[in-house]
Design a protein around this motif. Structure first.
Motif, short mmCIF file in Angstrom:
data_model
loop_
_atom_site.label_atom_id
_atom_site.label_comp_id
_atom_site.label_asym_id
_atom_site.label_seq_id
_atom_site.Cartn_x
_atom_site.Cartn_y
_atom_site.Cartn_z
N VAL A 89 0.85 -1.19 0.00
CA VAL A 89 0.00 0.00 0.00
C VAL A 89 0.88 1.24 0.00
CG1 VAL A 89 -1.85 1.23 1.19
CG2 VAL A 89 -1.67 -1.27 1.41
N PRO A 90 1.03 1.93 -1.12
CA PRO A 90 1.79 3.18 -1.10
C PRO A 90 1.01 4.24 -0.30
CG PRO A 90 1.46 2.37 -3.35
CD PRO A 90 0.52 1.61 -2.46
N THR A 91 1.67 4.84 0.68
CA THR A 91 1.01 5.84 1.51
C THR A 91 2.06 6.75 2.15
OG1 THR A 91 -0.23 6.19 3.57
CG2 THR A 91 0.94 4.08 3.35
N PRO A 92 1.76 8.04 2.28
CA PRO A 92 2.74 8.93 2.92
C PRO A 92 2.99 8.57 4.37
CG PRO A 92 0.67 10.08 2.53
CD PRO A 92 0.55 8.75 1.86
N SER A 93 2.06 7.78 4.94
CA SER A 93 2.24 7.41 6.36
C SER A 93 2.85 6.01 6.50
CB SER A 93 0.88 7.46 7.07
OG SER A 93 -0.04 6.65 6.37
N VAL A 138 3.98 1.56 2.52
CA VAL A 138 5.29 2.06 2.08
C VAL A 138 5.22 3.50 1.59
CG1 VAL A 138 7.08 1.71 0.34
CG2 VAL A 138 6.03 -0.27 1.43
N SER A 139 6.17 4.32 2.08
CA SER A 139 6.30 5.70 1.60
C SER A 139 7.57 5.82 0.75
CB SER A 139 6.40 6.67 2.77
OG SER A 139 6.80 7.96 2.30
N ILE A 140 7.45 6.52 -0.38
CA ILE A 140 8.65 6.72 -1.21
C ILE A 140 9.31 8.06 -0.90
CG2 ILE A 140 7.95 5.19 -3.09
CD1 ILE A 140 7.30 7.78 -4.71
N GLY A 141 8.79 8.79 0.09
CA GLY A 141 9.46 10.04 0.45
C GLY A 141 8.50 11.00 1.15
N ASP A 142 9.10 12.03 1.73
CA ASP A 142 8.29 12.96 2.55
C ASP A 142 7.77 14.09 1.68
OD1 ASP A 142 10.58 12.49 5.31
OD2 ASP A 142 8.78 11.38 4.72
N TYR A 143 6.83 13.77 0.82
CA TYR A 143 6.19 14.81 0.00
C TYR A 143 4.79 14.29 -0.34
CZ TYR A 143 8.82 11.59 -2.92
OH TYR A 143 9.42 10.47 -3.42
N VAL A 144 3.95 15.18 -0.82
CA VAL A 144 2.56 14.82 -1.04
C VAL A 144 2.31 14.58 -2.53
CG1 VAL A 144 0.16 15.55 -0.75
CG2 VAL A 144 1.89 16.21 0.95
N LEU A 145 1.78 13.42 -2.85
CA LEU A 145 1.41 13.12 -4.24
C LEU A 145 -0.12 13.11 -4.32
CD1 LEU A 145 3.84 10.08 -4.65
CD2 LEU A 145 4.20 12.41 -5.52
N ALA A 146 -0.63 13.12 -5.54
CA ALA A 146 -2.10 13.07 -5.70
C ALA A 146 -2.59 11.63 -5.53
CB ALA A 146 -2.47 13.58 -7.08
N GLY A 147 -1.67 10.67 -5.69
CA GLY A 147 -2.08 9.27 -5.55
C GLY A 147 -0.86 8.38 -5.51
N GLY A 148 -1.08 7.10 -5.30
CA GLY A 148 0.02 6.17 -5.11
C GLY A 148 0.59 5.56 -6.37
N GLU A 149 0.03 5.90 -7.54
CA GLU A 149 0.48 5.23 -8.78
C GLU A 149 1.96 5.52 -9.08
OE1 GLU A 149 -2.45 6.63 -8.38
OE2 GLU A 149 -3.85 5.02 -8.86
N1 LIG Z 1 1.51 11.18 -1.11
C1 LIG Z 1 0.80 10.02 -1.42
C2 LIG Z 1 -0.57 10.07 -1.73
C3 LIG Z 1 -1.25 8.89 -2.04
C4 LIG Z 1 -0.58 7.68 -2.05
C5 LIG Z 1 0.78 7.62 -1.75
C6 LIG Z 1 1.47 8.79 -1.43
C7 LIG Z 1 2.91 8.70 -1.10
C8 LIG Z 1 3.70 7.54 -1.10
N2 LIG Z 1 4.95 7.92 -0.74
C9 LIG Z 1 4.94 9.23 -0.53
O1 LIG Z 1 3.69 9.74 -0.75
#
Ligand SMILES: Nc1ccccc1-c1cnco1
Length: 250
Positions: A89-93, A138-149
């Motif tokens: 699950v890609p997520t900022p948290s 899983v987070s790929i970094g400390d920034y905000v994306l519109a979605g996990g794709e």
């Molecule tokens: N910002 C997000 C918004 C939606 C789903 C993933 C993310 C995400 C994943 N890693 C960093 O941010």
């Protein structure tokens, strides 16, 4: 390895048809299946989200479409012989995505990615499936994306390149930044190729010397310099190993 991705933007995953991942699929090293979450909606508007309980901004992705989608993907995989799935699950948290985690994921036979949009997925979906399979948030970094794709593309590339037979020898991931060894936890230094001079800029003399020991030491010094400048945290966390004897003698 089998990879399933459930998303409301299947076309976002088109890059998985090209380059390294595309080649791995063509070679049969990777079986990638992208699913449109809206296939598992049943209302006229193909609704996948709703307002959050407790109020607050944005929308939350609903339980039913995800539950029906994941049940369907799991059933299909098991029926076709796949086993030991894990949900990513890609997520900022989530926990930080690192090379170490990429290695761990690359050792699994089946990953199911659930990139969310909006404010995220109703928590009960993760809670439900965590009783059945490992779930990696899983987070790929400390920034905000519109979605996990976008995170799915990043994780998939980092994992796919670690699969046996995906990288040719010339592209070995042995010398990657963060790979084990004397350069472990150091960023890669500068690289050069022909021509020997370009707009008055020459190649560092040592790289033309043919002296492998001096070249190895120069590269490590440059890696240390770049790591100190850009990622001092990597130095503090894991002081780089000293050169071993063979390096000193080279
Ligand atoms: N910002 C997000 C918004 C939606 C789903 C993933 C993310 C995400 C994943 N890693 C960093 O941010």
């Amino acid at each position: 390895m089998r990879l399933d991705v459930v998303t409301i933007f299947p076309e976002y995953l088109d890059p998985l048809n090209v380059s390294l991942v595309g080649k791995a699929r063509a070679r049969g090293r990777l079986d990638v299946r992208v699913h449109d979450l809206r296939e598992w909606t049943h209302d006229r508007h193909n609704t996948v989200d709703d307002t959050p309980y407790g109020g607050g901004p944005g929308m939350v992705m609903k339980t039913d479409p995800w539950g029906d989608a994941l049940d369907s993907v799991l059933a299909d995989g098991y029926e076709t012989g796949a086993h030991a799935p894990a949900i990513v699950v890609p997520t900022p948290s989530g926990r930080p995505f690192t090379q170490e985690l990429a290695v761990e994921l690359s050792e699994r036979p089946w990953l199911i990615f659930t990139p969310a949009r909006y404010e995220g997925i109703d928590r009960r979906v993760v809670d439900e499936y965590a009783t059945r399979v490992p779930v990696y948030e899983v987070s790929i970094g400390d920034y905000v994306l519109a979605g996990g794709e976008a995170a799915v593309l990043v994780v998939t590339e980092a994992v796919a390149r670690l699969l046996p037979g995906v990288l040719g020898n010339a592209e070995s991931h042995r010398d990657d930044s963060f790979a084990p060894g004397a350069m472990a936890n150091l960023l890669e230094g500068p690289v050069y190729t022909k021509p020997p001079a370009w707009r008055g800029r020459e190649i560092p003399e040592v790289l033309l010397s043919g002296h492998h020991g001096r070249i190895a030491r120069w590269r490590r010094d440059e890696a240390l310099r770049r790591t100190t400048a850009n990622r001092p945290d990597l130095i503090e966390r894991c002081p780089p190993k000293a050169f071993d004897k063979k390096d000193r003698e080279m």
